[in-house]
Design an enzyme around this catalytic site. Structure first.
Site, PDB file in Angstrom:
ATOM      1  N   SER A   1       0.971 -15.099  29.616  1.00 45.81           N
ATOM      2  CA  SER A   1       0.299 -13.758  29.439  1.00 45.81           C
ATOM      3  C   SER A   1       1.244 -12.568  29.950  1.00 45.81           C
ATOM      4  O   SER A   1       0.744 -11.442  29.363  1.00 45.81           O
ATOM      5  CB  SER A   1      -1.105 -13.904  29.943  1.00 45.81           C
ATOM      6  N   ASP A   2       1.947 -12.732  30.908  1.00 48.20           N
ATOM      7  CA  ASP A   2       2.996 -11.701  31.296  1.00 48.20           C
ATOM      8  C   ASP A   2       3.890 -11.591  29.917  1.00 48.20           C
ATOM      9  O   ASP A   2       4.212 -10.521  29.616  1.00 48.20           O
ATOM     10  CB  ASP A   2       3.831 -12.506  32.487  1.00 48.20           C
TER      11      ASP A   2
END
Length: 360
Positions: A165-166
């Site tokens: 997700s980063d």
């Protein structure tokens, strides 16, 4: 001269998503000003270190300038306004509301510089009931459903090896910013981007979300083709307790491997739906357990089968393919991974990452 030469970026982000985004811009010639607190980006302190710098920090901050500003002080605010006056892009990764309290929200910044592209990166976006919920990558992956399918044989979720997700947020923010810069060429106006890690990750489940998004049952690893329910999209243990993978959907690869193994009688099982291939999976498990990982790698060398040994990161970087592609380079104070984005006829050499406050 890179593709983004002449573009000035003000970057107030730390850790992963924002720094990755602006590093990719710096790699292409953008002038990136990394605005840090007196304590600096926490990534500066993350082990391991090489040449006196965190490898993590250097990998995501090469080619940038560093300036230390206390944004709660009048002097710090004034200096940031000076940087903003002729900037093209402004990136921040604070919790929603922080920039408004400091006096640098989009309304204030765009009033001074109408052409600026302002990008906010957060876990869950600037609005909604989750906006102020604290979270890093693991928590957003859990809430996005990804951790449920990042599980072991017993169905227990495990910590993922990639901060998906980063990274999804960094790539989404970069894409949105470049789109906004293109749009500005036509309108002369900047734009505001509300980039959430959660939002960015959801589309990455396109190949597995089908039933769930339509209101049906969620995917389960044991019965979903792309998650381990199929014999030819599967991880197998070898005789030396290492692992190999078969990684393809096309039946031609099943045909080729079962022919080579003299077991074409099992081919009809490969044609069954995922979750109904247990007999074939069991056979392949027994088969792969008879040789070491490296012996299987040699055996598959002349076979047209989507096979790969499972390498650790040290082995991955030591592959001849990495050297042939020039993907691991030395310079700028240590070892770095070359940009995945490279253009024909253009060379790239690694720039160093700035020491804290080097450009005050």
């Amino acid at each position: 001269m890179g593709k983004l030469s002449g573009i000035k970026v003000i970057d107030l982000s730390v850790f992963l998503p924002g720094p990755m985004m602006t590093m990719m811009m710096a790699d292409q010639g953008a002038e990136v000003w990394k605005v840090e607190s007196p304590a600096g980006d926490p990534a500066r302190d993350q082990e391991p270190f090489e040449g006196g710098q965190s490898v993590w920090f250097r990998a995501l901050n090469r080619g940038k300038k560093s300036i230390v500003l206390d944004l709660k002080s009048a002097a710090g605010k004034a200096r940031l306004w000076d940087l903003i006056e002729n900037a093209d892009v402004f990136v921040e990764g604070f919790r929603p509301g922080v920039m408004a309290r400091l006096g640098f929200d989009y309304a204030a910044v765009s009033a001074r510089n109408p052409g600026i592209v302002y990008c906010s990166i957060s876990a869950f976006g600037q609005e909604g009931e989750m906006a102020h919920h604290p979270a890093h990558d693991l928590a957003t992956q859990a809430l996005a459903g990804f951790l449920s399918i990042n599980d072991g044989p017993d169905g227990t979720p495990v910590v993922p090896g990639v901060a998906a997700s980063d990274m999804a947020a960094g790539l989404t923010a970069l894409s949105a910013t470049l789109m906004a810069l293109l749009g500005r060429e036509r309108t002369g106006k900047g734009d505001y981007i509300d980039c959430a890690m959660f939002d960015s990750l959801l589309p990455w489940s396109a190949h597995t979300m089908g039933l769930a998004i339509a209101g049906g049952d969620p995917p389960r690893s044991a019965s979903q083709r792309s998650l381990g329910g199929a014999a030819f999209y599967q991880v197998y243990e070898t005789a030396d307790k290492r692992h190999v993978v078969l990684g393809a959907r096309e039946l031609k690869f099943a045909h080729n491997l079962l022919t080579a193994l003299g077991r074409m009688d099992l081919y009809p099982i490969a044609e069954r739906p995922a979750g109904e291939q247990g007999e074939l999976i069991a056979f392949l498990r027994q088969t792969f357990a008879t040789k070491t990982r490296d012996e299987w790698t040699l055996w598959f060398a002349d076979k047209d089968v989507a096979f790969s040994p499972v390498l650790d990161l040290r082995e991955a970087f030591a592959q001849p393919h990495v050297a042939e592609r020039g993907l691991l380079v030395t310079g700028g104070g240590g070892h770095m991974v070359a940009p995945a984005i490279r253009f024909a006829g253009e060379s790239w050499s690694p720039a160093s990452a700035p020491e804290l406050g080097a450009d005050d």
